[in-house]
Structures are given as C-alpha cells and as structure tokens.
Design a protein around this motif. Structure first.
Motif, PDB file in Angstrom:
ATOM      1  N   ILE A  66       0.599  -8.149   4.806  1.00 13.05           N
ATOM      2  CA  ILE A  66       0.726  -9.005   3.388  1.00 13.05           C
ATOM      3  C   ILE A  66       0.203  -9.153   2.794  1.00 13.05           C
ATOM      4  CG2 ILE A  66       1.614 -11.122   3.440  1.00 13.05           C
ATOM      5  CD1 ILE A  66       2.258 -12.311   6.142  1.00 13.05           C
ATOM      6  N   ASP A  67      -1.086  -9.465   2.842  1.00 11.00           N
ATOM      7  CA  ASP A  67      -2.271  -9.788   1.339  1.00 11.00           C
ATOM      8  C   ASP A  67      -2.477  -8.541   0.848  1.00 11.00           C
ATOM      9  OD1 ASP A  67      -1.989 -12.636   1.395  1.00 11.00           O
ATOM     10  OD2 ASP A  67      -3.512 -12.291   2.924  1.00 11.00           O
ATOM     11  N   LEU A  68      -2.646  -7.335   1.860  1.00 11.21           N
ATOM     12  CA  LEU A  68      -3.316  -6.331   1.553  1.00 11.21           C
ATOM     13  C   LEU A  68      -2.490  -5.279   1.137  1.00 11.21           C
ATOM     14  CD1 LEU A  68      -5.547  -3.810   1.964  1.00 11.21           C
ATOM     15  CD2 LEU A  68      -4.657  -3.335   4.055  1.00 11.21           C
ATOM     16  N   CYS A  69      -0.981  -5.633   1.201  1.00  9.60           N
ATOM     17  CA  CYS A  69      -0.174  -4.881   0.503  1.00  9.60           C
ATOM     18  C   CYS A  69       0.000  -4.831  -1.319  1.00  9.60           C
ATOM     19  CB  CYS A  69       1.294  -5.092   1.415  1.00  9.60           C
ATOM     20  SG  CYS A  69       3.063  -4.383   0.270  1.00  9.60           S
ATOM     21  N   THR A  96       6.042 -10.006   2.607  1.00  9.03           N
ATOM     22  CA  THR A  96       5.445  -8.329   2.330  1.00  9.03           C
ATOM     23  C   THR A  96       6.200  -8.118   1.624  1.00  9.03           C
ATOM     24  OG1 THR A  96       4.857  -8.527   4.872  1.00  9.03           O
ATOM     25  CG2 THR A  96       4.925  -6.787   3.315  1.00  9.03           C
ATOM     26  N   LEU A  97       7.653  -8.085   1.375  1.00  9.21           N
ATOM     27  CA  LEU A  97       8.453  -7.025   0.688  1.00  9.21           C
ATOM     28  C   LEU A  97       8.088  -7.953  -0.566  1.00  9.21           C
ATOM     29  CD1 LEU A  97      12.096  -7.568   2.305  1.00  9.21           C
ATOM     30  CD2 LEU A  97      10.279  -5.286   2.101  1.00  9.21           C
ATOM     31  N   GLY A 100       5.399  -6.310  -2.806  1.00  3.65           N
ATOM     32  CA  GLY A 100       5.699  -5.032  -2.918  1.00  3.65           C
ATOM     33  C   GLY A 100       5.799  -3.583  -1.877  1.00  3.65           C
ATOM     34  N   ALA A 101       5.936  -4.157  -1.147  1.00  2.00           N
ATOM     35  CA  ALA A 101       5.859  -3.364   0.522  1.00  2.00           C
ATOM     36  C   ALA A 101       7.729  -2.698  -0.234  1.00  2.00           C
ATOM     37  CB  ALA A 101       6.037  -3.871   1.205  1.00  2.00           C
ATOM     38  N   ASN A 102       7.359  -1.570   0.438  1.00  2.00           N
ATOM     39  CA  ASN A 102       8.901  -0.916   0.171  1.00  2.00           C
ATOM     40  C   ASN A 102       9.792  -0.890   1.607  1.00  2.00           C
ATOM     41  OD1 ASN A 102       6.221   0.555  -1.483  1.00  2.00           O
ATOM     42  ND2 ASN A 102       8.510   1.113  -3.162  1.00  2.00           N
ATOM     43  N   GLY A 103       9.692  -1.040   1.937  1.00  3.96           N
ATOM     44  CA  GLY A 103      10.132  -0.948   3.074  1.00  3.96           C
ATOM     45  C   GLY A 103       9.695  -1.791   4.234  1.00  3.96           C
ATOM     46  N   TYR A 104      10.281  -1.893   6.026  1.00  3.60           N
ATOM     47  CA  TYR A 104       9.861  -2.790   7.038  1.00  3.60           C
ATOM     48  C   TYR A 104      10.254  -2.242   7.889  1.00  3.60           C
ATOM     49  CZ  TYR A 104       7.172  -6.933   9.159  1.00  3.60           C
ATOM     50  OH  TYR A 104       6.743  -7.307   9.676  1.00  3.60           O
ATOM     51  N   MET A 105       9.429  -1.165   9.004  1.00  5.88           N
ATOM     52  CA  MET A 105       9.715  -1.520  10.805  1.00  5.88           C
ATOM     53  C   MET A 105       9.239  -2.017  11.720  1.00  5.88           C
ATOM     54  SD  MET A 105      11.059   3.135   8.818  1.00  5.88           S
ATOM     55  CE  MET A 105      12.281   3.145  10.715  1.00  5.88           C
TER      56      MET A 105
END
Length: 210
Positions: A66-69, A96-97, A100-105
């Motif tokens: 989460i932080d690394l994202c 996570t979103l 800045g995450a662009n997606g989550y799977m």
C-alpha cells in the motif's frame, strides 16, 4: 497486440509466484525488466528505469505494498501500478487506490483476465477484476451518503473519464474546449468529494452511476 513492448516489473514476496508470472508474460511477448521480492530494491530499480507497469503484491517483507504504491507514484509518475494480491479486504483495496493504484486484481484470475487487465490499465483505465468491483461497490450506508445530482453532460463526461479518455480527447469528441472539460471534471470531483480519478471512479461505482 497492444501490449507488445510494454515494460513490466514484478514485485512479490514469493519467488514461485514471480516465476509463474514471468513465464506467463514471456509467453505473451511482454518485456519483464525486473522482478523483486523486496520493496526497497524494487523502488530503486523503478525510479531508475521508469517501467510502463508494475505488478505489485501487498505483502512484502520490508514495506507494505500500500505504501510502496504511493512511493512508486512519487518517483515514477508515469508508471502504472496494477495490484495483484490475495487480499480482498475492502479497506486495503481502497487505501491502495487512494495511493494511486491503476487497478486491483486477485491472484486467482485467469491468464486471459490478467492480460486483459494489463491491457486496460495500459490504455488508461482504472481496472478491477469482477470480485474486487463487487467488493468496492457494496459500501455501507454511512459511506455512501446521498447520490450526487449530475447533469446529462456530467454523466457523459464521467463515463468517458471512466473509459480512460483524456481531457483533450473528451473535448475533441464533444467539440468543446479543454477548459470546459476541466471545469466539468472539477465539478465532478467536488460533487463526489474526491481528489483524483481513481477515487472518482470508485465513488461513481458505489453509487451505481457506472
């Protein structure tokens, strides 16, 4: 294929998962620049190489994914981040979103679903696998609040934003100025009380407007 020449970095704490992903991506003619089991080492490499995409796990030995994202987005703003995890807890997904995450799977997706997800993220969309979309679209009544009232044009622009279109592309398609589109986008952010596109899409999905 759209994904040809896409450069990818894999970050996962299990070597066997990395090997499986690398084999899958190699078979699909994708360019795996590097793979790492620790966040710090991965971040140094990503900052130097600026890959097109990072496949990121949440569990890492030295830092939370989460932080690394958030860190990846700071050191390599153009790099897309697609989370690939076993975690399906709603608060983890949302954090996570927001970072800045662009997606989550989830890791139980098929090869075809993963490649499709990568393709959509690289095309500019915010992508979730079906199970993740179901999880984030079931908010509590407290979280949801009242559904914002949108004009017909705002609904149109919201859908185009969700489809990954840029301000310039939307302006061209609707035959208006980019400044007009930016005004509508600011209004959407204000109405949904969000700070970025990922949060906007997430909230619009919760309110079943997408």
């Amino acid at each position: 294929m759209y994904l040809d020449k896409t450069s990818i970095v894999i970050v996962d704490d299990h070597s066997i998962v990395i090997e499986g992903l690398k084999s899958l991506l190699d078979e699909s003619h994708l360019n795996v620049l590097g793979h790492f089991t620790s966040g710090k080492e991965a971040c140094n490499f990503i900052e130097k190489e600026s890959p097109d995409l990072v496949l990121l796990d949440i569990n890492l030995p030295d830092v939370s994914g989460i932080d690394l994202c958030r860190t990846i987005k700071a050191v390599a703003p153009e790099t897309k981040v697609l989370v690939l995890s076993n975690h399906n807890e709603r608060n983890i997904i949302l954090q996570t979103l927001q970072n800045g995450a662009n997606g989550y799977m989830l890791k139980n997706v098929s090869k075809q679903a993963l490649l499709h997800g990568i393709e959509l993220v690289m095309a500019g969309e915010i992508h979730f696998c079906g199970e993740i979309r179901d999880i984030i679209s079931r908010p509590t009544k407290y979280e949801l609040g009242d559904t914002p009232h949108l004009t017909k044009r705002e609904k149109q622009i919201l859908q185009m934003v969700a489809d990954g279109k840029t301000t310039q592309e939307i302006a061209s398609q609707l035959n208006v100025s980019p400044l007009t589109i930016e005004t509508h986008r600011r209004n959407l952010h204000h109405k949904f009380k969000v700070k970025n596109v990922a949060e906007l899409i997430m909230m619009a999905t919760k309110h079943r407007l997408l």
